[in-house]
Design an enzyme around this catalytic site. Structure first.
Site, mmCIF file in Angstrom:
data_model
loop_
_atom_site.group_PDB
_atom_site.id
_atom_site.type_symbol
_atom_site.label_atom_id
_atom_site.label_comp_id
_atom_site.label_asym_id
_atom_site.label_seq_id
_atom_site.Cartn_x
_atom_site.Cartn_y
_atom_site.Cartn_z
ATOM 1 N N GLN A 1 -14.354 2.497 1.478
ATOM 2 C CA GLN A 1 -13.751 2.080 0.207
ATOM 3 C C GLN A 1 -13.509 3.309 -0.672
ATOM 4 O OE1 GLN A 1 -15.917 -0.872 -2.109
ATOM 5 N NE2 GLN A 1 -14.203 -1.158 -3.517
ATOM 6 N N VAL B 1 -11.102 2.887 -3.580
ATOM 7 C CA VAL B 1 -10.745 2.362 -4.899
ATOM 8 C C VAL B 1 -11.729 1.251 -5.234
ATOM 9 C CG1 VAL B 1 -8.971 1.296 -6.325
ATOM 10 C CG2 VAL B 1 -8.299 2.926 -4.545
ATOM 11 N N ASN C 1 -12.959 -3.275 2.640
ATOM 12 C CA ASN C 1 -13.976 -2.233 2.744
ATOM 13 C C ASN C 1 -14.922 -2.342 1.552
ATOM 14 O OD1 ASN C 1 -12.702 -1.098 5.059
ATOM 15 N ND2 ASN C 1 -11.251 -0.013 3.743
ATOM 16 N N ASP D 1 0.854 -1.191 0.000
ATOM 17 C CA ASP D 1 0.000 0.000 0.000
ATOM 18 C C ASP D 1 0.887 1.238 0.000
ATOM 19 O OD1 ASP D 1 -3.217 0.551 1.014
ATOM 20 O OD2 ASP D 1 -1.787 2.212 1.095
ATOM 21 N N HIS E 1 -10.334 -5.369 -3.326
ATOM 22 C CA HIS E 1 -9.004 -5.572 -2.752
ATOM 23 C C HIS E 1 -9.113 -5.933 -1.292
ATOM 24 C CE1 HIS E 1 -10.037 -1.294 -2.377
ATOM 25 N NE2 HIS E 1 -9.353 -1.298 -1.240
ATOM 26 N N HIS F 1 -6.923 -5.743 2.243
ATOM 27 C CA HIS F 1 -5.771 -5.187 2.944
ATOM 28 C C HIS F 1 -5.227 -6.295 3.860
ATOM 29 C CE1 HIS F 1 -6.881 -0.780 2.327
ATOM 30 N NE2 HIS F 1 -8.048 -1.367 2.108
HETATM 31 P P1 AMP Z 1 -9.808 1.348 0.346
HETATM 32 O O1 AMP Z 1 -9.935 2.638 1.124
HETATM 33 O O2 AMP Z 1 -10.207 0.131 1.112
HETATM 34 O O3 AMP Z 1 -10.484 1.450 -1.008
HETATM 35 O O4 AMP Z 1 -8.257 1.158 0.105
HETATM 36 C C1 AMP Z 1 -7.557 1.712 -0.971
HETATM 37 C C2 AMP Z 1 -6.114 1.650 -0.612
HETATM 38 O O5 AMP Z 1 -5.360 1.827 -1.797
HETATM 39 C C3 AMP Z 1 -5.648 2.732 0.363
HETATM 40 O O6 AMP Z 1 -5.099 2.106 1.511
HETATM 41 C C4 AMP Z 1 -4.599 3.505 -0.440
HETATM 42 O O7 AMP Z 1 -3.520 3.933 0.356
HETATM 43 C C5 AMP Z 1 -4.177 2.493 -1.469
HETATM 44 N N1 AMP Z 1 -3.642 3.037 -2.710
HETATM 45 C C6 AMP Z 1 -4.175 4.025 -3.485
HETATM 46 N N2 AMP Z 1 -3.422 4.224 -4.569
HETATM 47 C C7 AMP Z 1 -2.394 3.332 -4.503
HETATM 48 C C8 AMP Z 1 -1.271 3.035 -5.342
HETATM 49 N N3 AMP Z 1 -1.042 3.698 -6.475
HETATM 50 N N4 AMP Z 1 -0.417 2.050 -4.946
HETATM 51 C C9 AMP Z 1 -0.630 1.388 -3.806
HETATM 52 N N5 AMP Z 1 -1.672 1.604 -2.980
HETATM 53 C C10 AMP Z 1 -2.539 2.577 -3.318
#
Ligand code: AMP
Length: 115
Positions: free
Chosen positions: A95, A97, A88, A31, A101, A103
């Site tokens: 969430q 992204v 999430n 991350d 995914h 974590h």
């Molecule tokens: P969520 O909030 O569960 O959707 O988690 C998205 C996660 O993606 C967050 O912990 C971000 O820090 C991570 N994230 C966003 N962009 C990138 C990236 N380019 N490379 C690695 N992690 C990322």
């Protein structure tokens, strides 16, 4: 047409990521904003927005993702003390992204319940 998510762009090699594992079905990378000493994201190559978008045909894929998580957790030395796997689902759950995914977090004491 909708914009590809940042994770789709990582899958397609358009933007870099610190990849720790990959196979024909999934990818795992650190991350970019780690919330624990080990904070790795495990994602399917298949574009699935969230848990809420899963279908019965994804059943085997989800099992595979968890076995990959188990393997990475062992490789990262997390298995003995324990680790957390978080997914999430939806904006209200944090969430950000919209590409499914998990974590994988560990390497410190984790509080319960999460915020
Ligand atoms: P969520 O909030 O569960 O959707 O988690 C998205 C996660 O993606 C967050 O912990 C971000 O820090 C991570 N994230 C966003 N962009 C990138 C990236 N380019 N490379 C690695 N992690 C990322």
């Amino acid at each position: 047409m909708t914009e590809p998510t940042i994770f789709k762009r990582i899958i397609d090699g358009e933007i870099p990521a610190s990849i720790v594992y990959e196979d024909d079905r999934c990818l795992a990378f650190h991350d970019v904003a780690p919330q624990a000493p080990v904070h790795i994201l495990v994602i399917p190559r298949k574009e699935i927005a969230s848990v809420d978008d899963l279908t019965p045909e994804d059943e085997g894929l989800i099992g595979h993702l968890f076995l990959v998580i188990q393997q990475i957790a062992r490789e990262q030395g997390l298995a003995e003390k324990g680790y957390r796997v978080i997914c999430n689902c939806g904006e209200g759950a944090g969430q950000t992204v919209f590409h499914l995914h998990y974590h994988l977090m560990g390497g410190r004491d984790l509080q319960w319940p999460p915020g």
